[in-house]
Motif scaffolding. Structure first.
Motif, PDB file in Angstrom:
ATOM      1  N   VAL A   1      49.934   4.220 -38.050  1.00 13.75           N
ATOM      2  CA  VAL A   1      49.173   3.620 -39.148  1.00 13.75           C
ATOM      3  C   VAL A   1      48.164   2.619 -38.601  1.00 13.75           C
ATOM      4  O   VAL A   1      47.001   2.609 -38.997  1.00 13.75           O
ATOM      5  N   LEU A   2      48.589   1.772 -37.668  1.00 16.12           N
ATOM      6  CA  LEU A   2      47.678   0.799 -37.073  1.00 16.12           C
ATOM      7  C   LEU A   2      46.537   1.479 -36.324  1.00 16.12           C
ATOM      8  O   LEU A   2      45.389   1.036 -36.396  1.00 16.12           O
ATOM      9  N   ILE A   3      46.834   2.551 -35.627  1.00 13.64           N
ATOM     10  CA  ILE A   3      45.797   3.285 -34.899  1.00 13.64           C
ATOM     11  C   ILE A   3      44.780   3.882 -35.858  1.00 13.64           C
ATOM     12  O   ILE A   3      43.573   3.775 -35.655  1.00 13.64           O
ATOM     13  N   VAL A   4      45.261   4.500 -36.933  1.00 12.11           N
ATOM     14  CA  VAL A   4      44.352   5.125 -37.902  1.00 12.11           C
ATOM     15  C   VAL A   4      43.488   4.075 -38.586  1.00 12.11           C
ATOM     16  O   VAL A   4      42.274   4.258 -38.730  1.00 12.11           O
ATOM     17  N   VAL A   5      44.076   2.959 -38.987  1.00 12.13           N
ATOM     18  CA  VAL A   5      43.306   1.899 -39.633  1.00 12.13           C
ATOM     19  C   VAL A   5      42.277   1.335 -38.662  1.00 12.13           C
ATOM     20  O   VAL A   5      41.117   1.105 -39.022  1.00 12.13           O
ATOM     21  N   GLY A   6      42.674   1.128 -37.413  1.00 16.78           N
ATOM     22  CA  GLY A   6      41.741   0.634 -36.411  1.00 16.78           C
ATOM     23  C   GLY A   6      40.595   1.598 -36.155  1.00 16.78           C
ATOM     24  O   GLY A   6      39.433   1.178 -36.037  1.00 16.78           O
ATOM     25  N   LEU A   7      40.895   2.890 -36.100  1.00 10.63           N
ATOM     26  CA  LEU A   7      39.843   3.890 -35.905  1.00 10.63           C
ATOM     27  C   LEU A   7      38.889   3.930 -37.091  1.00 10.63           C
ATOM     28  O   LEU A   7      37.680   4.112 -36.925  1.00 10.63           O
ATOM     29  N   PHE A   8      39.432   3.745 -38.292  1.00  7.94           N
ATOM     30  CA  PHE A   8      38.574   3.714 -39.479  1.00  7.94           C
ATOM     31  C   PHE A   8      37.586   2.561 -39.399  1.00  7.94           C
ATOM     32  O   PHE A   8      36.383   2.737 -39.609  1.00  7.94           O
ATOM     33  N   PHE A   9      38.092   1.363 -39.096  1.00  7.20           N
ATOM     34  CA  PHE A   9      37.201   0.205 -39.027  1.00  7.20           C
ATOM     35  C   PHE A   9      36.208   0.329 -37.876  1.00  7.20           C
ATOM     36  O   PHE A   9      35.051  -0.084 -37.999  1.00  7.20           O
ATOM     37  N   LEU A  10      36.623   0.897 -36.761  1.00  4.99           N
ATOM     38  CA  LEU A  10      35.708   1.118 -35.641  1.00  4.99           C
ATOM     39  C   LEU A  10      34.595   2.086 -36.038  1.00  4.99           C
ATOM     40  O   LEU A  10      33.411   1.832 -35.777  1.00  4.99           O
TER      41      LEU A  10
END
Length: 54
Positions: free
Chosen positions: A10-19
């Motif tokens: 979940v943290l990876i996906v959210v981080g990729l979204f914001f990036l």
């Protein structure tokens, strides 16, 4: 251990979204994205629950 993996994903996906948003690859806000894709989140949770039962 399963919940740790889920939380990490979940943290990876959210981080990729914001990036991707910061880089200009996507032009939508988080609210519009959640309004569109929230059913997919339910499907993912359901599949994870089924796989955890085995």
């Amino acid at each position: 251990m399963g919940s740790n993996v889920f939380a990490a994903l979940v943290l990876i996906v959210v981080g990729l979204f914001f990036l991707a948003r910061n880089l200009g690859w996507i032009d939508t806000g988080l609210g519009a994205l959640l309004a569109t894709w929230w059913p997919a989140g339910l499907v993912v949770v359901g599949v994870a629950m089924l796989l955890r039962r085995k």
